[in-house]
Design an enzyme around this catalytic site. Structure first.
Site, PDB file in Angstrom:
ATOM      1  N   LEU A 173     -35.994   0.569   7.143  1.00 44.46           N
ATOM      2  CA  LEU A 173     -34.982  -0.391   7.560  1.00 44.46           C
ATOM      3  C   LEU A 173     -34.900  -0.347   9.081  1.00 44.46           C
ATOM      4  CD1 LEU A 173     -32.038   0.373   5.068  1.00 44.46           C
ATOM      5  CD2 LEU A 173     -33.784  -1.402   4.867  1.00 44.46           C
ATOM      6  N   ASP A 174     -34.527  -1.453   9.692  1.00 42.20           N
ATOM      7  CA  ASP A 174     -34.325  -1.454  11.134  1.00 42.20           C
ATOM      8  C   ASP A 174     -33.176  -0.519  11.499  1.00 42.20           C
ATOM      9  OD1 ASP A 174     -36.316  -3.374  11.414  1.00 42.20           O
ATOM     10  OD2 ASP A 174     -34.893  -5.035  11.238  1.00 42.20           O
ATOM     11  N   LYS A 175     -33.171  -0.052  12.726  1.00 40.39           N
ATOM     12  CA  LYS A 175     -32.152   0.887  13.196  1.00 40.39           C
ATOM     13  C   LYS A 175     -30.746   0.403  12.877  1.00 40.39           C
ATOM     14  CE  LYS A 175     -30.140   2.709  17.480  1.00 40.39           C
ATOM     15  NZ  LYS A 175     -30.234   2.736  18.961  1.00 40.39           N
ATOM     16  N   THR A 177     -29.748  -1.879  10.735  1.00 35.03           N
ATOM     17  CA  THR A 177     -29.538  -2.350   9.368  1.00 35.03           C
ATOM     18  C   THR A 177     -29.057  -1.179   8.518  1.00 35.03           C
ATOM     19  OG1 THR A 177     -31.248  -4.049   9.550  1.00 35.03           O
ATOM     20  CG2 THR A 177     -30.654  -3.348   7.324  1.00 35.03           C
ATOM     21  N   ARG A 272     -34.566 -11.418   9.431  1.00 30.13           N
ATOM     22  CA  ARG A 272     -34.052 -11.851  10.733  1.00 30.13           C
ATOM     23  C   ARG A 272     -34.887 -12.991  11.311  1.00 30.13           C
ATOM     24  NH1 ARG A 272     -34.276  -6.307  13.774  1.00 30.13           N
ATOM     25  NH2 ARG A 272     -33.358  -7.520  15.496  1.00 30.13           N
TER      26      ARG A 272
END
Length: 342
Positions: A173-175, A177, A272
């Site tokens: 997951l993105d930082k 998120t 996104r």
């Protein structure tokens, strides 16, 4: 090695960790040359990698191995394509090619360093556990984040997982998120889960707050690749890799909507990028929405939460599903913009 953090770890009631054996076997080390023994991997080339050089395709498919290890294996005759040994890294692979590769297993000294941190264990099993990742936590060690990552915390929480590549973390997951992450505790689970995520057999859905109100349901089918103007970003363009995102509107009010998004592929920043391309960027996304910094205090980060996760159990094949409500900041943002979660 830097000293580990002393922050508390929540729910450390696992079976006493075993570094080697009991299903969590460590890489075998040959006493003569101190190099890790090779492990066989059986892979198949998907459509999006057709025509790609063998070294690049294999590095993409065998995610636990470095590019250097892949090239060394090819040159050493440890890689076969369609049953034939190939020693040319530039060999072009075709869709459906079966690749058998014996790649050097990572040695324990190269594994993620343990650093205790507070983690919310959403569910656990003998084969894996599910972490509810908070926003702001980086997944893996990188420049500027040597010890303060999810992988470091996993290594401290469960040394059995620490012996696996990437500390057992098989997707990311993105930082900024939040949400559910699957972490393997055994090599069997790591191989099974990694294959399911790669083959799109695992199910994932997200909640996100977006600008505007799109149609009640929709699908974004646009290839995604590196932004040619900014290599730190992704973008929709024809030369990218196939990506599909389905969504439905769960609530709408004024200038915002709450969406449920389902991934049919797993590209970097996919939701996104797709929603920004569709004209409904994720609220608070400072990377993909130019004026996000002027949105005020409603959004302290990108409003994206990995709410649901499903996959076949690595041991018995039974389908497992997990869901986690968004964290407090997400729920507060919903309230601030007049949205009601179902």
């Amino acid at each position: 090695m830097a000293a580990a953090s002393t922050a508390a770890v929540r729910r450390m009631d696992f079976t006493p960790p075993i570094l080697c054996g009991a299903g969590g076997a460590c890489p075998r080390i040959d006493a003569e040359d101190d190099k890790p023994m090779a492990e066989a991997q059986h892979l198949r080339v998907p459509a999006e990698l057709a025509g790609v050089r063998l070294d690049r395709a294999l590095a993409a498919l065998a995610e636990a191995s470095s590019r250097r290890a892949v090239k060394e294996a090819i040159l050493a005759g440890e890689v076969a394509v369609a049953g034939e040994v190939v020693t040319n890294p530039r060999h072009a692979v075709a869709e459906g090619d079966a690749i058998e590769a014996r790649l050097a297993a990572p040695v324990l000294a190269e594994q993620v360093a343990p650093a205790a941190a507070e983690l919310a264990v959403h569910a656990e099993d003998e084969e894996y556990f599910i972490i509810d990742k908070p926003p702001g936590l980086v997944m893996h060690p990188a420049r500027g984040h040597a010890l303060d990552t999810l992988a470091n915390a996993i290594a401290a929480l469960c040394p059995r997982a620490a012996a696996l590549p990437r500390a057992g973390v098989v997707h990311r997951l993105d930082k900024d998120t939040s949400g559910l992450v699957a972490v393997a505790r055994t090599e069997r689970a790591r191989a099974s889960l990694a294959a399911q995520f790669h083959d799109r057999a695992a199910a994932r859905h997200y909640w996100t707050i977006v600008h505007g109100c799109p149609p009640a349901t929709g699908l974004v089918d646009r290839a995604i690749g590196r932004d040619r103007a900014n290599r730190l970003k992704m973008a929709v363009h024809a030369a990218g890799r196939a990506a599909v995102t389905r969504y439905e509107v769960l609530a709408a009010a004024g200038a915002y909507a709450l969406l449920r998004c389902e991934l049919q592929s797993g590209r970097t920043h996919q939701i996104r990028v797709h929603l920004e391309h569709a004209g409904h960027p994720v609220a608070g996304d400072r990377q993909y929405r130019r004026h996000a910094r002027a949105e005020g205090g409603a959004f302290g980060r990108q409003m994206l939460h990995a709410r649901g996760l499903g996959f076949a159990h690595p041991a018995d094949g039974g389908w497992k599903e997990y869901e986690a409500r968004p964290p407090a900041d997400f729920m507060q943002a919903l309230e601030d913009v007049g949205l009601r979660a179902p």
